[in-house]
Design an enzyme around this catalytic site. Structure first.
Site, PDB file in Angstrom:
ATOM      1  N   CYS A  77       2.364  47.940  29.354  1.00  0.00           N
ATOM      2  CA  CYS A  77       2.569  47.549  27.945  1.00  0.00           C
ATOM      3  C   CYS A  77       3.625  46.445  27.850  1.00  0.00           C
ATOM      4  CB  CYS A  77       2.917  48.777  27.106  1.00  0.00           C
ATOM      5  SG  CYS A  77       2.686  48.477  25.336  1.00  0.00           S
ATOM      6  N   HIS A 175      -1.953  51.832  27.950  1.00  0.00           N
ATOM      7  CA  HIS A 175      -1.122  52.879  28.549  1.00  0.00           C
ATOM      8  C   HIS A 175      -1.986  53.768  29.438  1.00  0.00           C
ATOM      9  CE1 HIS A 175       2.712  52.320  26.415  1.00  0.00           C
ATOM     10  NE2 HIS A 175       1.953  51.807  25.474  1.00  0.00           N
ATOM     11  N   GLU A 177      -1.117  56.056  31.342  1.00  0.00           N
ATOM     12  CA  GLU A 177      -0.597  57.429  31.320  1.00  0.00           C
ATOM     13  C   GLU A 177      -1.046  58.199  30.085  1.00  0.00           C
ATOM     14  OE1 GLU A 177       1.033  54.740  30.546  1.00  0.00           O
ATOM     15  OE2 GLU A 177       2.533  55.118  28.992  1.00  0.00           O
TER      16      GLU A 177
END
Lengths: 193, 251
Positions: A77, A175, A177
């Site tokens: 990001c 993202h 994750e």
């Protein structure tokens, strides 16, 4: 394998830690130059404002360290945007690993862009076992245009870089994750580079 | 293409999931962590945890629960309820929340929005607005919708955007718990006035209500709680039907 997540006070590092843990890896949070240098893999997260994040990197002397790293580095990001040369956000000079500029989305779109977007044109082993048009979770107001370094594309009014790559440096605008199983696969691929 | 989001909301009290009709008569609907995992698997795009008793009882949101959820799921989640300071937000984000939702505190102290956006970035600041119509005018309400204010819903929405909110979560108290559909007209009006994402909340009773909401208001996300918790609507079926109606979703 020693994984270091660069901790410079910007961004929510906990979710990256949790994602690595789900994959069976323990990561260390650090802003110590030696510790970062000795890591096998380095993750460079970030959310928030480019200017204040760069200020913190400079304050902690990480701005010189990061571009010199030789092991695989993944910027996520804002981390990806900071690896570029310049960001329109706060007219900020960034790390310059990628000779690219970061622009603000046109006001014709809602800003910030928040949500799941399909990614296409997937290149490099970072996207091994990830299908074209897989959905990733994006939260951002600024973007990196398409370039020769682009290894994944997304669209929001315009088509732009969802991921970039140069030498040992990788960057994801989304993202991984927070992007479900496919996102975790990308993190796993990075750790296996 | 950016897809419309389906958000499952878990109202939390004493570490358990609850959902009340018009926020009264709470019914236990399960363990938050188990539910979070389930929704993540079933295709929810995002989760929101609202500690609904927090404002009233002046309690801090359960940081431990936030950490356990963060460990368990790989989709984004927001935490709200009783947040009134920079320190509250800092603790929640550090515990693993991706975003925070702030409600009453922003009405009492609007500058809090500016301060939070400056410190943490707009992208993680969701401003929740509860409103209902009084004499045909939409007025902002506080404390889970119990306390009316003189503030106009739409003026407040424009103001919170200017102050740096990243998203607005608008709950229509007139629709909440009724299962009669979202407040599409008010949502459409708000959507035309602000340029940040809007989450529709209150009133979902069936799949068609979501189709109507996206088609009539074009908001960015729609939220529901009890109909998901009690399996009256399955998220996967909902998203397939949205796709059949040419509404872009993640499937």
């Amino acid at each position: 394998m020693k994984i270091v997540i660069i901790d410079y006070g910007a961004g929510n590092v906990q979710s990256v830690m949790f994602a690595l843990k789900r994959l069976g890896y323990n990561a260390t949070l650090s802003n110590d130059a030696d510790e970062v240098r000795q890591a096998d893999k380095v993750i460079f997260p970030g959310v928030g404002h480019a200017k204040s994040a760069m200020n913190q990197l400079v304050e902690q002397k990480l701005d010189c360290l990061i571009p010199q790293l030789k092991q695989p580095v993944l910027g996520v990001c804002l981390g990806m945007q900071l690896m570029c040369a310049y960001s329109g956000e706060g007219e900020t000079k960034c790390l310059g690993i990628f000779d690219l500029e970061v622009f603000r989305f046109s006001e014709e779109n809602k800003i910030p862009k928040i949500g799941w977007n399909n990614i296409v044109g997937l290149e490099t082993p970072l996207f091994k076992k990830v299908n074209e048009n897989e959905f990733m979770y994006f939260v951002h107001s600024y973007y990196v245009p398409l370039a020769k370094e682009t290894i994944a594309q997304a669209n929001y009014g315009i088509t732009y870089s969802a991921a970039i790559h140069k030498d040992n440096f990788y960057g994801c605008q989304f993202h991984p994750e927070k992007s479900g199983d496919a996102g975790e696969q990308i993190l796993k691929n990075f750790l296996e580079l | 293409m950016l897809t419309k989001r389906i958000i499952s909301c878990l109202d939390i009290k004493n570490g358990r999931t609850v959902k009340g009709v018009n926020f009264v008569d709470l019914i236990d609907a399960g363990d938050p962590v188990e539910l979070a995992k389930l929704y993540s698997k079933e295709g929810a795009d995002e989760l929101i945890f609202l500690d609904i008793s927090a404002t009233e009882e002046k309690r801090k949101t359960l940081l431990d629960l936030v950490s356990r959820v963060g460990e368990s799921i790989n989709i984004p989640f927001t935490v709200g309820g009783g947040i009134s300071s920079i320190e509250d937000v800092d603790l929640l984000l550090k515990a693993g929340a991706d975003k925070v939702s702030i409600n009453s505190a922003t009405v009492k102290n609007p500058d809090l929005i500016n301060q939070l956006a400056d410190k943490f970035g707009s992208q993680c600041i969701v401003v929740a607005i509860d409103a209902k119509q009084i004499n045909g005018k939409w007025k902002v309400h506080l404390v889970g919708g119990k306390v009316p204010t003189e503030i106009d819903l739409f003026e407040w929405a424009v103001d919170v955007e200017k102050r740096g909110a990243g998203e607005i979560l608008f709950t229509s108290m007139d629709n909440d718990g009724t299962k009669s559909g979202f407040a599409n007209e008010a949502l459409a009006k708000m959507n035309s006035l602000v340029n940040i994402p809007i989450i529709a909340s209150g009133g979902a009773g069936n799949i068609q209500h979501f189709v109507d909401c996206f088609q009539e208001s074009n908001v960015d996300a729609a939220l529901a709680a009890s109909i998901f918790h009690f399996k009256e609507v399955e998220i996967i079926k909902l998203k397939k039907e949205l796709k059949n109606n040419m509404i872009a979703v993640r499937l």
